[in-house]
Write an enzyme that holds these catalytic residues in place. Structure first.
Site, PDB file in Angstrom:
ATOM      1  N   GLY A 170      10.483  23.359  41.376  1.00 27.11           N
ATOM      2  CA  GLY A 170      11.020  24.377  40.467  1.00 27.11           C
ATOM      3  C   GLY A 170      10.399  24.319  39.087  1.00 27.11           C
ATOM      4  N   GLY A 404      -4.904  59.781  40.571  1.00 25.65           N
ATOM      5  CA  GLY A 404      -3.795  59.176  39.838  1.00 25.65           C
ATOM      6  C   GLY A 404      -4.304  58.178  38.818  1.00 25.65           C
TER       7      GLY A 404
HETATM    8  C1  HXC Z   1      11.175   9.668  38.057  1.00 24.90           C
HETATM    9  C2  HXC Z   1       8.947   9.505  38.446  1.00 24.90           C
HETATM   10  C3  HXC Z   1       8.921  10.813  38.955  1.00 24.90           C
HETATM   11  C4  HXC Z   1      10.142  11.537  38.994  1.00 24.90           C
HETATM   12  C5  HXC Z   1       6.929  10.028  39.036  1.00 24.90           C
HETATM   13  N1  HXC Z   1       7.695   9.061  38.514  1.00 24.90           N
HETATM   14  N2  HXC Z   1       7.668  11.109  39.317  1.00 24.90           N
HETATM   15  N3  HXC Z   1      10.063   8.944  37.989  1.00 24.90           N
HETATM   16  N4  HXC Z   1      11.251  10.918  38.532  1.00 24.90           N
HETATM   17  N5  HXC Z   1      10.196  12.774  39.437  1.00 24.90           N
HETATM   18  C6  HXC Z   1       7.254   7.760  38.048  1.00 24.90           C
HETATM   19  C7  HXC Z   1       6.833   6.811  39.165  1.00 24.90           C
HETATM   20  O1  HXC Z   1       7.951   6.136  39.651  1.00 24.90           O
HETATM   21  C8  HXC Z   1       5.870   5.890  38.423  1.00 24.90           C
HETATM   22  O2  HXC Z   1       6.610   4.967  37.665  1.00 24.90           O
HETATM   23  C9  HXC Z   1       5.214   6.809  37.441  1.00 24.90           C
HETATM   24  O3  HXC Z   1       6.075   7.947  37.298  1.00 24.90           O
HETATM   25  C10 HXC Z   1       3.870   7.320  37.901  1.00 24.90           C
HETATM   26  O4  HXC Z   1       4.010   7.826  39.203  1.00 24.90           O
HETATM   27  P1  HXC Z   1       2.977   7.470  40.373  1.00 24.90           P
HETATM   28  O5  HXC Z   1       3.596   7.932  41.642  1.00 24.90           O
HETATM   29  O6  HXC Z   1       2.546   6.056  40.269  1.00 24.90           O
HETATM   30  O7  HXC Z   1       1.747   8.394  39.944  1.00 24.90           O
HETATM   31  P2  HXC Z   1       0.724   9.182  40.855  1.00 24.90           P
HETATM   32  O8  HXC Z   1       0.279   8.306  41.985  1.00 24.90           O
HETATM   33  O9  HXC Z   1      -0.287   9.742  39.933  1.00 24.90           O
HETATM   34  O10 HXC Z   1       1.581  10.359  41.492  1.00 24.90           O
HETATM   35  C11 HXC Z   1       2.138  11.347  40.666  1.00 24.90           C
HETATM   36  C12 HXC Z   1       3.125  12.224  41.479  1.00 24.90           C
HETATM   37  C13 HXC Z   1       4.141  11.306  42.194  1.00 24.90           C
HETATM   38  C14 HXC Z   1       2.322  13.026  42.502  1.00 24.90           C
HETATM   39  C15 HXC Z   1       3.764  13.187  40.500  1.00 24.90           C
HETATM   40  O11 HXC Z   1       4.678  10.402  41.241  1.00 24.90           O
HETATM   41  C16 HXC Z   1       5.257  12.083  42.794  1.00 24.90           C
HETATM   42  O12 HXC Z   1       5.098  12.634  43.901  1.00 24.90           O
HETATM   43  N6  HXC Z   1       6.401  12.102  42.119  1.00 24.90           N
HETATM   44  C17 HXC Z   1       7.576  12.767  42.596  1.00 24.90           C
HETATM   45  C18 HXC Z   1       7.393  14.231  42.458  1.00 24.90           C
HETATM   46  C19 HXC Z   1       8.622  14.957  42.880  1.00 24.90           C
HETATM   47  O13 HXC Z   1       8.933  15.099  44.075  1.00 24.90           O
HETATM   48  N7  HXC Z   1       9.414  15.404  41.868  1.00 24.90           N
HETATM   49  C20 HXC Z   1      10.564  16.112  42.087  1.00 24.90           C
HETATM   50  C21 HXC Z   1      10.071  17.544  42.321  1.00 24.90           C
HETATM   51  S1  HXC Z   1      11.405  18.616  42.531  1.00 24.90           S
HETATM   52  P3  HXC Z   1       6.036   3.560  37.249  1.00 24.90           P
HETATM   53  O14 HXC Z   1       7.193   2.829  36.641  1.00 24.90           O
HETATM   54  O15 HXC Z   1       5.526   2.919  38.503  1.00 24.90           O
HETATM   55  O16 HXC Z   1       4.953   3.810  36.248  1.00 24.90           O
HETATM   56  C22 HXC Z   1      11.689  19.062  40.989  1.00 24.90           C
HETATM   57  C23 HXC Z   1      12.792  20.024  40.906  1.00 24.90           C
HETATM   58  C24 HXC Z   1      12.744  20.772  39.632  1.00 24.90           C
HETATM   59  O17 HXC Z   1      11.092  18.687  40.072  1.00 24.90           O
HETATM   60  C25 HXC Z   1      13.754  21.841  39.793  1.00 24.90           C
HETATM   61  C26 HXC Z   1      13.824  22.732  38.647  1.00 24.90           C
HETATM   62  C27 HXC Z   1      14.714  23.875  38.976  1.00 24.90           C
END
Ligand code: HXC
Length: 514
Positions: A170, A404
């Site tokens: 989102g 148009g």
């Molecule tokens: C909390 C998070 C986080 C999240 C990443 N981190 N995403 N912490 N909430 N959403 C943290 C990790 O734990 C990690 O902490 C650090 O950020 C870096 O992440 P990595 O995974 O090591 O980095 P990378 O390999 O570059 O991958 C990045 C990424 C991946 C692709 C973004 O982190 C990921 O898939 N994150 C989750 C994405 C996700 O599903 N988000 C929710 C989406 S739904 P440390 O302490 O190890 O440094 C959403 C809804 C919004 O957002 C709705 C709005 C209406």
């Protein structure tokens, strides 16, 4: 007191490290800059006034009580670009992956609210793993608070999103509501669901870059208006974009000094239109010869290339250009071109930027694909946008203005202020061949030599309509001009229209065919 001052300096230095040196190193290894390095590149040197540097999250679950970084993953504040103010936020991937918590959202909301009160643009640098998973619904609420403000600020202040890392789920809807989206090739991506979910649901194998990278969004989906090779180029182009646009809806775009005494005819414009009306030419050659310093800043340059949109200066004034591109699909209007141009027209009209239309359009694109996907309602967007716009609007018909599309492309009838045609203009209900086959169907069928009859009728039709003079007789074009005079005419027209006032009937809001 000295101790306290030293303590403050130390706290600020610590806060500037975000998630720490290791994570900064990892950010650099990914080919990405940090939130603060990006701000330094974006804004005038030393102009950042940061706020909320000491804000921390208030979450306790999943070990968050033991991990807390001042600033909570986003740098926010106010700064200057070419001496003009902006509000900004820059997400810090080194702190919980730049994920959006309740406090992080509150910081963004604070600068956005101030931007709306002060009437200054908002630039958001996005690099985030999305909603802070450990915080649950309060993080979703934070997003919704931002979406609401994006919507309320739309048309009040310009909003620019720069996507410099992940932007998924989102979270994509904040950039999507803003006026312009910048992306960086190979290091940024946007999608509603990532490659793994896509694989599960549709069994498609697709990479991050292919699904939602910069080139995909700049050329296939149209979500990104700009895609650049690296972060530096991207941020410098954000500065350039801002140089063409005003601070808010009441302001005027910055003007450059212009010396009217240097205006002179441009003979090269006489050589651009081929003798054969079916041969293409590049409308960008026309643009470069009529704008100040041949400086044209194109928007959506690789999306729906059959229409060109972008900013320039004419006589020192910032002007938005919307131009058919005969070099791509003969400049036809299709769904993507209509939507691209409609959004650009609405941006210009929202922010008092005069518009120039360069017209060479054979009509709307025929076919089941276009009809079934709604060329009627999408084409109507462009018609609605031009009709509704009250900024100065000038049109130059360089060649074809058929059907148009003649009406839609800022004709006199929908409040074009100055409409000019070149002598090469052809203005009619349809192109000669289609027209002759319909209106002379019986004569052609009866003729001894149908081919010769078609040729005869074609030449009659061309003589009648393949010129601008019937239109000029009605006053639907204000003048037929030599191509070489175009720049002079445009400088004068926009200068005269500087004080133009026009309004629309009072209403809550119109209902553009979405
Ligand atoms: C909390 C998070 C986080 C999240 C990443 N981190 N995403 N912490 N909430 N959403 C943290 C990790 O734990 C990690 O902490 C650090 O950020 C870096 O992440 P990595 O995974 O090591 O980095 P990378 O390999 O570059 O991958 C990045 C990424 C991946 C692709 C973004 O982190 C990921 O898939 N994150 C989750 C994405 C996700 O599903 N988000 C929710 C989406 S739904 P440390 O302490 O190890 O440094 C959403 C809804 C919004 O957002 C709705 C709005 C209406």
């Amino acid at each position: 007191m000295k101790d306290k001052q030293e303590q403050l300096a130390k706290l600020k230095e610590e806060a500037k490290l975000g998630g720490g040196k290791e994570r900064i190193k990892s950010q650099h290894e990914k080919g990405k800059l940090t939130a603060r390095e990006r701000i330094e590149l974006l804004v005038d040197e030393g102009s950042l006034d940061e706020v909320d540097m000491f804000v921390k999250h208030r979450a306790k679950d999943f070990g968050l009580d033991k991990q807390n970084y001042p600033g909570d993953g986003v740098v926010t504040g106010f700064a200057k670009i070419e001496g003009r103010p902006i509000a900004l936020f820059s997400q810090d991937f080194t702190v919980f992956g730049g994920s959006l918590s309740e406090a992080h959202a509150e910081k963004i909301v604070k600068v956005m609210n101030m931007a709306m009160k002060a009437g200054i643009p908002v630039v958001g640098l996005n690099d985030s793993g999305g909603a802070r998973i450990q915080e649950g619904v309060v993080s979703l609420g934070g997003y919704a608070d931002i979406f609401l403000l994006n919507t309320l600020a739309s048309g009040v202040v310009p909003q620019i999103s720069v996507v410099l890392g992940p932007c998924a789920g989102g979270a994509v809807y904040s950039p999507a509501i803003t006026d312009f989206v910048f992306m960086v090739k190979n290091t940024s991506y946007m999608f509603v669901t990532g490659p793994n979910v896509v694989k599960t649901v549709t069994h498609e194998d697709v990479s991050f870059e292919e699904l939602g990278g910069a080139e995909t969004h700049a050329s296939k989906s149209g979500v990104a208006h700009f895609a650049f090779e690296n972060e530096i180029e991207t941020l410098l182009n954000v500065r350039k974009l801002l140089s063409f646009i005003p601070l808010n809806y009441k302001d005027r775009a910055p003007e450059k000094q212009f010396d009217f005494s240097i205006l002179k005819p441009e003979p090269k414009l006489e050589e651009l239109i081929p003798d054969n009306p079916n041969k293409p030419y590049d409308m960008k050659d026309v643009i470069n010869l009529i704008v100040d310093d041949a400086d044209f800043f194109e928007v959506h340059s690789t999306y729906a290339e059959n229409i060109i949109c972008g900013f320039c200066r004419i006589g020192g004034m910032s002007v938005g250009i919307i131009a058919n591109q005969p070099a791509v699909l003969a400049g036809v209007l299709d769904i993507n071109a209509s939507v691209k141009a409609a959004r650009f027209v609405r941006f210009c009209d929202s922010f008092n930027i005069p518009m120039l239309v360069l017209e060479d359009v054979p009509g709307f694109l025929p076919g089941t694909e276009q009809e079934w996907n709604g060329i009627i309602r999408h084409g109507a967007k462009l018609l609605f946008a031009f009709s509704e716009a009250t900024v100065p609007k000038v049109t130059v018909i360089t060649r074809k203005a058929y059907g148009g599309a003649y009406d839609v492309m800022n004709s006199k009838h929908i409040r074009g202020d100055f409409n000019y045609a070149w002598p090469s203009a052809e203005i009619a209900v349809m192109g000669p061949k289609g027209a002759v086959e319909i209106i002379f169907k019986k004569e052609i069928a009866r003729a001894e030599d149908p081919e010769a009859e078609i040729e005869k009728k074609l030449s009659e039709y061309r003589e009648k309509f393949a010129n601008p003079y019937i239109t000029a007789e009605r006053g639907y074009v204000d003048d037929v001009i030599q191509p070489s005079e175009t720049r002079i005419k445009l400088v004068n027209a926009f200068n005269l229209l500087r004080t133009k006032v026009d309004t629309n009937p009072k209403k809550k809001h119109g209902n553009i065919p979405l």
